[in-house]
Design an enzyme around this catalytic site. Sequence first.
Site, PDB file in Angstrom:
ATOM      1  N   SER A  37     -66.614 -40.740  37.785  1.00 31.46           N
ATOM      2  CA  SER A  37     -66.273 -39.937  38.728  1.00 31.46           C
ATOM      3  C   SER A  37     -66.988 -40.511  40.051  1.00 31.46           C
ATOM      4  O   SER A  37     -68.035 -41.163  39.996  1.00 31.46           O
ATOM      5  CB  SER A  37     -66.712 -38.527  38.654  1.00 31.46           C
ATOM      6  OG  SER A  37     -66.863 -37.672  39.821  1.00 31.46           O
ATOM      7  N   TYR A  86     -73.507 -32.916  35.687  1.00 31.81           N
ATOM      8  CA  TYR A  86     -72.289 -33.819  35.759  1.00 31.81           C
ATOM      9  C   TYR A  86     -72.545 -35.149  36.305  1.00 31.81           C
ATOM     10  O   TYR A  86     -72.140 -35.880  35.649  1.00 31.81           O
ATOM     11  CB  TYR A  86     -71.378 -32.885  36.454  1.00 31.81           C
ATOM     12  CG  TYR A  86     -69.819 -33.175  36.511  1.00 31.81           C
ATOM     13  CD1 TYR A  86     -69.272 -33.642  35.460  1.00 31.81           C
ATOM     14  CD2 TYR A  86     -69.263 -33.942  37.768  1.00 31.81           C
ATOM     15  CE1 TYR A  86     -67.938 -34.160  35.543  1.00 31.81           C
ATOM     16  CE2 TYR A  86     -68.267 -34.581  37.899  1.00 31.81           C
ATOM     17  CZ  TYR A  86     -67.533 -34.646  36.901  1.00 31.81           C
ATOM     18  OH  TYR A  86     -66.225 -35.211  36.859  1.00 31.81           O
TER      19      TYR A  86
HETATM   20  N1  LIG Z   1     -60.392 -33.393  38.453  1.00 29.10           N
HETATM   21  C1  LIG Z   1     -61.279 -34.059  39.381  1.00 29.10           C
HETATM   22  O1  LIG Z   1     -61.498 -33.772  40.701  1.00 29.10           O
HETATM   23  C2  LIG Z   1     -61.938 -35.101  38.642  1.00 29.10           C
HETATM   24  C3  LIG Z   1     -62.611 -35.988  39.640  1.00 29.10           C
HETATM   25  C4  LIG Z   1     -63.261 -37.200  39.045  1.00 29.10           C
HETATM   26  C5  LIG Z   1     -63.465 -37.414  37.723  1.00 29.10           C
HETATM   27  N2  LIG Z   1     -62.733 -36.479  36.811  1.00 29.10           N
HETATM   28  C6  LIG Z   1     -62.833 -36.439  35.206  1.00 29.10           C
HETATM   29  O2  LIG Z   1     -61.309 -36.895  34.757  1.00 29.10           O
HETATM   30  C7  LIG Z   1     -61.684 -36.492  33.502  1.00 29.10           C
HETATM   31  C8  LIG Z   1     -60.403 -35.655  32.914  1.00 29.10           C
HETATM   32  O3  LIG Z   1     -60.530 -34.379  33.793  1.00 29.10           O
HETATM   33  P1  LIG Z   1     -59.303 -33.591  34.492  1.00 29.10           P
HETATM   34  O4  LIG Z   1     -59.397 -33.550  35.994  1.00 29.10           O
HETATM   35  O5  LIG Z   1     -58.089 -34.415  33.922  1.00 29.10           O
HETATM   36  O6  LIG Z   1     -59.665 -32.145  33.790  1.00 29.10           O
HETATM   37  P2  LIG Z   1     -58.652 -31.116  32.993  1.00 29.10           P
HETATM   38  O7  LIG Z   1     -57.190 -31.245  33.458  1.00 29.10           O
HETATM   39  O8  LIG Z   1     -59.536 -29.851  32.940  1.00 29.10           O
HETATM   40  O9  LIG Z   1     -58.666 -31.989  31.571  1.00 29.10           O
HETATM   41  C9  LIG Z   1     -59.805 -31.941  30.898  1.00 29.10           C
HETATM   42  C10 LIG Z   1     -59.524 -32.543  29.398  1.00 29.10           C
HETATM   43  O10 LIG Z   1     -60.763 -32.615  28.605  1.00 29.10           O
HETATM   44  C11 LIG Z   1     -60.430 -32.073  27.388  1.00 29.10           C
HETATM   45  N3  LIG Z   1     -61.558 -31.316  26.856  1.00 29.10           N
HETATM   46  C12 LIG Z   1     -62.420 -30.498  27.552  1.00 29.10           C
HETATM   47  N4  LIG Z   1     -63.296 -29.991  26.631  1.00 29.10           N
HETATM   48  C13 LIG Z   1     -63.128 -30.631  25.293  1.00 29.10           C
HETATM   49  C14 LIG Z   1     -63.831 -30.645  23.966  1.00 29.10           C
HETATM   50  N5  LIG Z   1     -64.926 -30.195  23.813  1.00 29.10           N
HETATM   51  N6  LIG Z   1     -63.051 -31.625  23.111  1.00 29.10           N
HETATM   52  C15 LIG Z   1     -61.986 -32.317  23.292  1.00 29.10           C
HETATM   53  N7  LIG Z   1     -61.725 -32.272  24.626  1.00 29.10           N
HETATM   54  C16 LIG Z   1     -61.918 -31.352  25.527  1.00 29.10           C
HETATM   55  C17 LIG Z   1     -59.401 -30.856  27.776  1.00 29.10           C
HETATM   56  O11 LIG Z   1     -58.557 -30.737  26.498  1.00 29.10           O
HETATM   57  P3  LIG Z   1     -58.578 -29.119  25.919  1.00 29.10           P
HETATM   58  O12 LIG Z   1     -58.403 -28.254  27.049  1.00 29.10           O
HETATM   59  O13 LIG Z   1     -57.146 -29.263  25.027  1.00 29.10           O
HETATM   60  O14 LIG Z   1     -59.802 -29.149  25.001  1.00 29.10           O
HETATM   61  C18 LIG Z   1     -58.554 -31.575  28.694  1.00 29.10           C
HETATM   62  O15 LIG Z   1     -57.402 -32.324  28.045  1.00 29.10           O
HETATM   63  C19 LIG Z   1     -62.878 -35.579  33.049  1.00 29.10           C
HETATM   64  O16 LIG Z   1     -63.715 -36.698  32.571  1.00 29.10           O
HETATM   65  C20 LIG Z   1     -63.244 -35.513  34.823  1.00 29.10           C
HETATM   66  O17 LIG Z   1     -64.698 -35.451  34.579  1.00 29.10           O
HETATM   67  C21 LIG Z   1     -62.188 -35.355  37.445  1.00 29.10           C
END
Ligand SMILES: NC(=O)c1ccc[n+]([C@@H]2O[C@H](COP(=O)([O-])OP(=O)(O)OC[C@H]3O[C@@H](n4cnc5c(N)ncnc54)[C@H](OP(=O)(O)O)[C@@H]3O)[C@@H](O)[C@H]2O)c1
Length: 244
Positions: A131, A143
């Site tokens: 990130s 985070y």
């Molecule tokens: N959205 C942003 O602005 C942003 C920016 C920079 C980086 N990121 C990074 O991008 C990545 C994906 O995030 P996203 O934005 O796609 O968010 P998201 O839609 O909330 O997806 C998060 C994913 O992580 C999985 N997860 C959460 N807890 C878990 C657990 N205990 N065991 C296994 N899987 C788990 C969830 O699956 P389930 O719900 O099925 O468990 C979901 O598939 C993350 O690493 C985040 O830090 C996001």
Amino acid sequence: MRPPCQALITGGSSGIGAAVADKLAAAGCRLVVLGRDFDRLDAVASRTGARAVVADLCTPEGLARAADETADVDLLVNSAGVGWAGDLATMGEPDIDRLVALNLTAPMRLTRAALPGMRARGRGQLVYVSSIAAVGVGGESVYAATKAGLRAFADSVRLEVAGEGISVTTVLPGAVRTPFFDHRGLPYDRHFPRQIDAADVASALVGALEQGEAEVFVPRWLSVAARVRGATPQLFYRFAQRFG
Ligand SMILES: NC(=O)c1ccc[n+]([C@@H]2O[C@H](COP(=O)([O-])OP(=O)(O)OC[C@H]3O[C@@H](n4cnc5c(N)ncnc54)[C@H](OP(=O)(O)O)[C@@H]3O)[C@@H](O)[C@H]2O)c1
């Protein structure tokens, strides 16, 4: 990715991971998508032909199940992650442990599990969704630390596997329109930088894989923040204090 490709995507049930599944399926990869929510996983699996694996990466059983899935993969995409926003002093200890376990320990354990197979085959691709928070963000200290740690881990693994046919790519997105902000408990309320779509991150990730890039910021101009921080930390912190 280099076809034929067998990929494991953590966080494949939602957001960036699900968008990556769509892109990789369109490119002809065979996929395993991993998450905790069966219904959301099933929806991604039905449209991409993926196999769904339910596993909680914060538990020893879930980690072991996920590690078993890495044996045959050419491409491991570590996208599962959670955020937490607020004053560190008010953050519960279980929340600290959960962020470190999911965002940092799980990718380390899965990489360790995937490496022997990749080395034996003389090829592999490792991807880490870090990130822009890796440069340091007030109110998101734990985070940010997990994402900076993930970036350093990826840099170190890249040095360790150099010359073995295994590539390592770190993706550093800015704000992305996904359920991430609902889960962290604080909506995204900034006007700048504006949120981008998960599909944009997935396109950049796949493009970086195809070009063999070590690191990609999405959008690309965000790399300025990392470069300013590296070149003139004092200036960076002055800006960060002013603009957050
Ligand atoms: N959205 C942003 O602005 C942003 C920016 C920079 C980086 N990121 C990074 O991008 C990545 C994906 O995030 P996203 O934005 O796609 O968010 P998201 O839609 O909330 O997806 C998060 C994913 O992580 C999985 N997860 C959460 N807890 C878990 C657990 N205990 N065991 C296994 N899987 C788990 C969830 O699956 P389930 O719900 O099925 O468990 C979901 O598939 C993350 O690493 C985040 O830090 C996001």
